[in-house]
Design a protein around this motif. Sequence first.
Motif, PDB file in Angstrom:
ATOM      1  N   ILE A 252       0.833  -1.201   0.000  1.00  0.00           N
ATOM      2  CA  ILE A 252       0.000   0.000   0.000  1.00  0.00           C
ATOM      3  C   ILE A 252       0.871   1.255   0.000  1.00  0.00           C
ATOM      4  O   ILE A 252       0.615   2.211  -0.738  1.00  0.00           O
ATOM      5  CB  ILE A 252      -0.945   0.010   1.226  1.00  0.00           C
ATOM      6  CG1 ILE A 252      -1.930  -1.165   1.154  1.00  0.00           C
ATOM      7  CG2 ILE A 252      -1.712   1.333   1.303  1.00  0.00           C
ATOM      8  CD1 ILE A 252      -2.715  -1.377   2.437  1.00  0.00           C
ATOM      9  N   LYS A 253       1.910   1.241   0.828  1.00  0.00           N
ATOM     10  CA  LYS A 253       2.793   2.400   0.932  1.00  0.00           C
ATOM     11  C   LYS A 253       3.425   2.744  -0.411  1.00  0.00           C
ATOM     12  O   LYS A 253       3.590   3.927  -0.745  1.00  0.00           O
ATOM     13  CB  LYS A 253       3.879   2.130   1.977  1.00  0.00           C
ATOM     14  CG  LYS A 253       4.764   3.326   2.291  1.00  0.00           C
ATOM     15  CD  LYS A 253       5.705   3.005   3.438  1.00  0.00           C
ATOM     16  CE  LYS A 253       6.543   4.211   3.815  1.00  0.00           C
ATOM     17  NZ  LYS A 253       7.418   3.949   4.989  1.00  0.00           N
ATOM     18  N   ASN A 254       3.779   1.732  -1.181  1.00  0.00           N
ATOM     19  CA  ASN A 254       4.447   1.951  -2.461  1.00  0.00           C
ATOM     20  C   ASN A 254       3.480   2.075  -3.639  1.00  0.00           C
ATOM     21  O   ASN A 254       3.916   2.206  -4.787  1.00  0.00           O
ATOM     22  CB  ASN A 254       5.430   0.805  -2.728  1.00  0.00           C
ATOM     23  CG  ASN A 254       6.568   0.778  -1.721  1.00  0.00           C
ATOM     24  OD1 ASN A 254       7.050   1.821  -1.296  1.00  0.00           O
ATOM     25  ND2 ASN A 254       6.994  -0.416  -1.321  1.00  0.00           N
ATOM     26  N   SER A 255       2.178   2.041  -3.368  1.00  0.00           N
ATOM     27  CA  SER A 255       1.186   2.172  -4.435  1.00  0.00           C
ATOM     28  C   SER A 255       1.052   3.628  -4.862  1.00  0.00           C
ATOM     29  O   SER A 255       1.573   4.546  -4.212  1.00  0.00           O
ATOM     30  CB  SER A 255      -0.168   1.636  -3.975  1.00  0.00           C
ATOM     31  OG  SER A 255      -0.750   2.520  -3.015  1.00  0.00           O
ATOM     32  N   LYS A 256       0.314   3.860  -5.933  1.00  0.00           N
ATOM     33  CA  LYS A 256       0.141   5.212  -6.459  1.00  0.00           C
ATOM     34  C   LYS A 256      -0.565   6.140  -5.467  1.00  0.00           C
ATOM     35  O   LYS A 256      -0.329   7.354  -5.466  1.00  0.00           O
ATOM     36  CB  LYS A 256      -0.644   5.162  -7.776  1.00  0.00           C
ATOM     37  CG  LYS A 256       0.119   4.519  -8.928  1.00  0.00           C
ATOM     38  CD  LYS A 256      -0.717   4.526 -10.197  1.00  0.00           C
ATOM     39  CE  LYS A 256       0.047   3.894 -11.357  1.00  0.00           C
ATOM     40  NZ  LYS A 256      -0.762   3.887 -12.611  1.00  0.00           N
ATOM     41  N   VAL A 257      -1.427   5.554  -4.656  1.00  0.00           N
ATOM     42  CA  VAL A 257      -2.193   6.397  -3.728  1.00  0.00           C
ATOM     43  C   VAL A 257      -1.653   6.344  -2.303  1.00  0.00           C
ATOM     44  O   VAL A 257      -2.194   6.988  -1.403  1.00  0.00           O
ATOM     45  CB  VAL A 257      -3.692   5.986  -3.720  1.00  0.00           C
ATOM     46  CG1 VAL A 257      -4.328   6.270  -5.066  1.00  0.00           C
ATOM     47  CG2 VAL A 257      -3.853   4.524  -3.325  1.00  0.00           C
ATOM     48  N   GLY A 258      -0.567   5.586  -2.074  1.00  0.00           N
ATOM     49  CA  GLY A 258      -0.054   5.402  -0.723  1.00  0.00           C
ATOM     50  C   GLY A 258       0.300   6.705  -0.033  1.00  0.00           C
ATOM     51  O   GLY A 258      -0.115   6.951   1.109  1.00  0.00           O
ATOM     52  N   HIS A 259       1.083   7.555  -0.700  1.00  0.00           N
ATOM     53  CA  HIS A 259       1.507   8.810  -0.083  1.00  0.00           C
ATOM     54  C   HIS A 259       0.310   9.718   0.176  1.00  0.00           C
ATOM     55  O   HIS A 259       0.220  10.373   1.233  1.00  0.00           O
ATOM     56  CB  HIS A 259       2.522   9.523  -0.972  1.00  0.00           C
ATOM     57  CG  HIS A 259       3.078  10.778  -0.367  1.00  0.00           C
ATOM     58  ND1 HIS A 259       3.888  10.782   0.744  1.00  0.00           N
ATOM     59  CD2 HIS A 259       2.917  12.090  -0.725  1.00  0.00           C
ATOM     60  CE1 HIS A 259       4.228  12.025   1.041  1.00  0.00           C
ATOM     61  NE2 HIS A 259       3.643  12.831   0.176  1.00  0.00           N
ATOM     62  N   GLU A 260      -0.630   9.765  -0.764  1.00  0.00           N
ATOM     63  CA  GLU A 260      -1.810  10.611  -0.590  1.00  0.00           C
ATOM     64  C   GLU A 260      -2.671  10.130   0.564  1.00  0.00           C
ATOM     65  O   GLU A 260      -3.227  10.937   1.322  1.00  0.00           O
ATOM     66  CB  GLU A 260      -2.629  10.645  -1.886  1.00  0.00           C
ATOM     67  CG  GLU A 260      -3.883  11.504  -1.823  1.00  0.00           C
ATOM     68  CD  GLU A 260      -3.614  12.982  -1.575  1.00  0.00           C
ATOM     69  OE1 GLU A 260      -4.565  13.680  -1.162  1.00  0.00           O
ATOM     70  OE2 GLU A 260      -2.464  13.441  -1.771  1.00  0.00           O
TER      71      GLU A 260
ATOM     72  N   LYS B 203     -14.220  12.350   7.707  1.00  0.00           N
ATOM     73  CA  LYS B 203     -14.996  11.293   7.069  1.00  0.00           C
ATOM     74  C   LYS B 203     -14.064  10.138   6.739  1.00  0.00           C
ATOM     75  O   LYS B 203     -12.841  10.295   6.671  1.00  0.00           O
ATOM     76  CB  LYS B 203     -15.643  11.799   5.772  1.00  0.00           C
ATOM     77  CG  LYS B 203     -16.651  12.920   5.947  1.00  0.00           C
ATOM     78  CD  LYS B 203     -17.170  13.375   4.593  1.00  0.00           C
ATOM     79  CE  LYS B 203     -18.177  14.524   4.741  1.00  0.00           C
ATOM     80  NZ  LYS B 203     -18.659  14.993   3.416  1.00  0.00           N
ATOM     81  N   TRP B 204     -14.632   8.973   6.509  1.00  0.00           N
ATOM     82  CA  TRP B 204     -13.829   7.832   6.052  1.00  0.00           C
ATOM     83  C   TRP B 204     -13.237   8.157   4.693  1.00  0.00           C
ATOM     84  O   TRP B 204     -13.910   8.726   3.827  1.00  0.00           O
ATOM     85  CB  TRP B 204     -14.674   6.564   5.992  1.00  0.00           C
ATOM     86  CG  TRP B 204     -15.146   6.101   7.343  1.00  0.00           C
ATOM     87  CD1 TRP B 204     -16.414   6.066   7.815  1.00  0.00           C
ATOM     88  CD2 TRP B 204     -14.308   5.617   8.421  1.00  0.00           C
ATOM     89  NE1 TRP B 204     -16.445   5.601   9.111  1.00  0.00           N
ATOM     90  CE2 TRP B 204     -15.165   5.319   9.509  1.00  0.00           C
ATOM     91  CE3 TRP B 204     -12.946   5.408   8.572  1.00  0.00           C
ATOM     92  CZ2 TRP B 204     -14.691   4.824  10.719  1.00  0.00           C
ATOM     93  CZ3 TRP B 204     -12.467   4.929   9.790  1.00  0.00           C
ATOM     94  CH2 TRP B 204     -13.332   4.637  10.850  1.00  0.00           C
ATOM     95  N   ASN B 205     -11.980   7.822   4.506  1.00  0.00           N
ATOM     96  CA  ASN B 205     -11.240   8.171   3.294  1.00  0.00           C
ATOM     97  C   ASN B 205     -11.558   7.204   2.157  1.00  0.00           C
ATOM     98  O   ASN B 205     -11.394   5.993   2.294  1.00  0.00           O
ATOM     99  CB  ASN B 205      -9.734   8.155   3.592  1.00  0.00           C
ATOM    100  CG  ASN B 205      -8.895   8.520   2.397  1.00  0.00           C
ATOM    101  OD1 ASN B 205      -8.450   7.660   1.661  1.00  0.00           O
ATOM    102  ND2 ASN B 205      -8.687   9.809   2.188  1.00  0.00           N
ATOM    103  N   LYS B 206     -12.009   7.752   1.038  1.00  0.00           N
ATOM    104  CA  LYS B 206     -12.463   6.914  -0.075  1.00  0.00           C
ATOM    105  C   LYS B 206     -11.329   6.101  -0.700  1.00  0.00           C
ATOM    106  O   LYS B 206     -11.534   4.956  -1.108  1.00  0.00           O
ATOM    107  CB  LYS B 206     -13.135   7.788  -1.136  1.00  0.00           C
ATOM    108  CG  LYS B 206     -14.454   8.395  -0.669  1.00  0.00           C
ATOM    109  CD  LYS B 206     -15.108   9.229  -1.755  1.00  0.00           C
ATOM    110  CE  LYS B 206     -16.443   9.807  -1.278  1.00  0.00           C
ATOM    111  NZ  LYS B 206     -17.082  10.629  -2.332  1.00  0.00           N
ATOM    112  N   ASP B 207     -10.137   6.670  -0.805  1.00  0.00           N
ATOM    113  CA  ASP B 207      -9.006   5.935  -1.397  1.00  0.00           C
ATOM    114  C   ASP B 207      -8.643   4.726  -0.542  1.00  0.00           C
ATOM    115  O   ASP B 207      -8.362   3.638  -1.057  1.00  0.00           O
ATOM    116  CB  ASP B 207      -7.787   6.850  -1.537  1.00  0.00           C
ATOM    117  CG  ASP B 207      -7.941   7.862  -2.659  1.00  0.00           C
ATOM    118  OD1 ASP B 207      -8.752   7.616  -3.567  1.00  0.00           O
ATOM    119  OD2 ASP B 207      -7.250   8.896  -2.616  1.00  0.00           O
ATOM    120  N   ALA B 208      -8.654   4.908   0.769  1.00  0.00           N
ATOM    121  CA  ALA B 208      -8.323   3.799   1.674  1.00  0.00           C
ATOM    122  C   ALA B 208      -9.379   2.700   1.588  1.00  0.00           C
ATOM    123  O   ALA B 208      -9.058   1.509   1.519  1.00  0.00           O
ATOM    124  CB  ALA B 208      -8.199   4.304   3.106  1.00  0.00           C
TER     125      ALA B 208
END
Length: 504
Positions: A110-118, A187-192
């Motif tokens: 997850i950390k290394n995915s495209k959305v991990g940092h965001e 709110k709950w984060n949609k990307d997560a």
Amino acid sequence: MDYIIGIDIGTTSTKAIAFDLNGKILCKKSIEYPILNPKPSYSEQDPEEIFTAVLNSIKSVIIENVYKKPIGVSFSAAMHSVIAVDKDGIPLTNCIIWADTRSNEYAEKIKNSKVGHEIYMRTGTPIHPMSPLSKLAWMQDNMKDIVNKTYKFISMKEYVFFKLFGKYVIDYSIASATGMFDIYDLKWNKDALAILNINEDKLSTPVSPTYVMKGILNGYASFMEIDSDTPFVLGGSDGCLANLGANAIKQGDAAITIGTSGAVRVISNKPKNDEKERIFSYILTENHYVLGGPVNNGGVIFRWFRDNFSPMEIQEAKDLNIDPYVLLTDKAMSVPAGSDGLIFLPYLLGERAPHWDANMRGVYFGINIKHTRDHFIRALLEGIIFGIYSVGRALEETTGKINTIYATGGFARSKMWVQMLADIFNKKVVIAESYESSGLGAAVIGMKALGVIDNIEEVENLVPISKEFYPDEKNHDIYMKNYKIFDRLYEKLKDEFKEITKIQ
């Protein structure tokens, strides 16, 4: 006399503490429970055992207190726990706690995915196997049958409140440590949630830490000998409330806690996430954020040494009716600061801040023929503080200079250990009169929720200072020579740590 009960649901025990409205402890009860390790890297607890500890600790305080019933009960709880429950609220799993690292591979992915940092920048929670985000990713692949039967994924505190009131709610403070909650939008984060392929229905409803519930169900009020309409305040997380309870809420103040684990934290009026992803940004209230970093390896490391290498001290302490840690600390004091060049990396449980590397392991470095067992004890204590100091350095880079440290947790009872903290950080360390900072923080949130105080800054009137420690410059210089080596060792051993975990 009016009083309020602060509940602190911790890693190894639950405490119920009765405070008068001036913050004075009237009485308290602590009930311990074990950590279950069914497999390597697994750390779990029985949720029903913890719930029972909550009931019994409250009952004990109610019975012991000579005053009338409390004006309310307010909660602190450990972060990062996950329980899968069915539609009736019955656990399908044990409570998987912060120390569990089985999801390390998923955290890295997850950390290394495209959305991990965001995701980190929006949630404030570093992506690590401690967080429910990583735990649930692991469960999706490794507990498919259980996931399919799961009605909700909840924390330990949510389980307690569901059992008592029949509703699934989560305070912003606990939610902000899940890695799935947007600390800006609340709110709950949609990307997560998209990574986990779940929707908000699988999680509890987020509410303010000052949220109040009444109407205790199923005879639990009678068992606790408390009125069923007693206000129960949801409260927050133990780390955030420890800052509040220690009165470390002004600019330049930091709370350092060493209990089973440890943490360095400061309070800000807004989130301040770190582009290097070294620190967390959690919610205390809607207007107060707690910034800092946790370490896995606190007092649990000292306990490991006691239990495995100190049979003589254990027996001697039993004969003298004293704590064996006192004897071990006395032996450490016979060795000079810096342990004559012996350095200990305390990473027996991997590590969170500032490296966020579950593969890290413990190392004694620089052993020579002159080193004795007493050197190993002192180096161990110094190594734990060095780990804390690493977090403090990262935090100062992000949030500004720390001027005063408020020490909390069990280690604050040891003059030697607190002086070591002052010497290594080269800063003044203050000890509050009450060691129960998370419990007091819960009580303060409860008093705010119930209208007893107007704002949480009034905690300043509730926390008298009992001791102050000042740094020894000579010792600081010695420690910094060791610390420079300590700091470099991680980079030199990082790849070797990863290899050794494959064969352990």
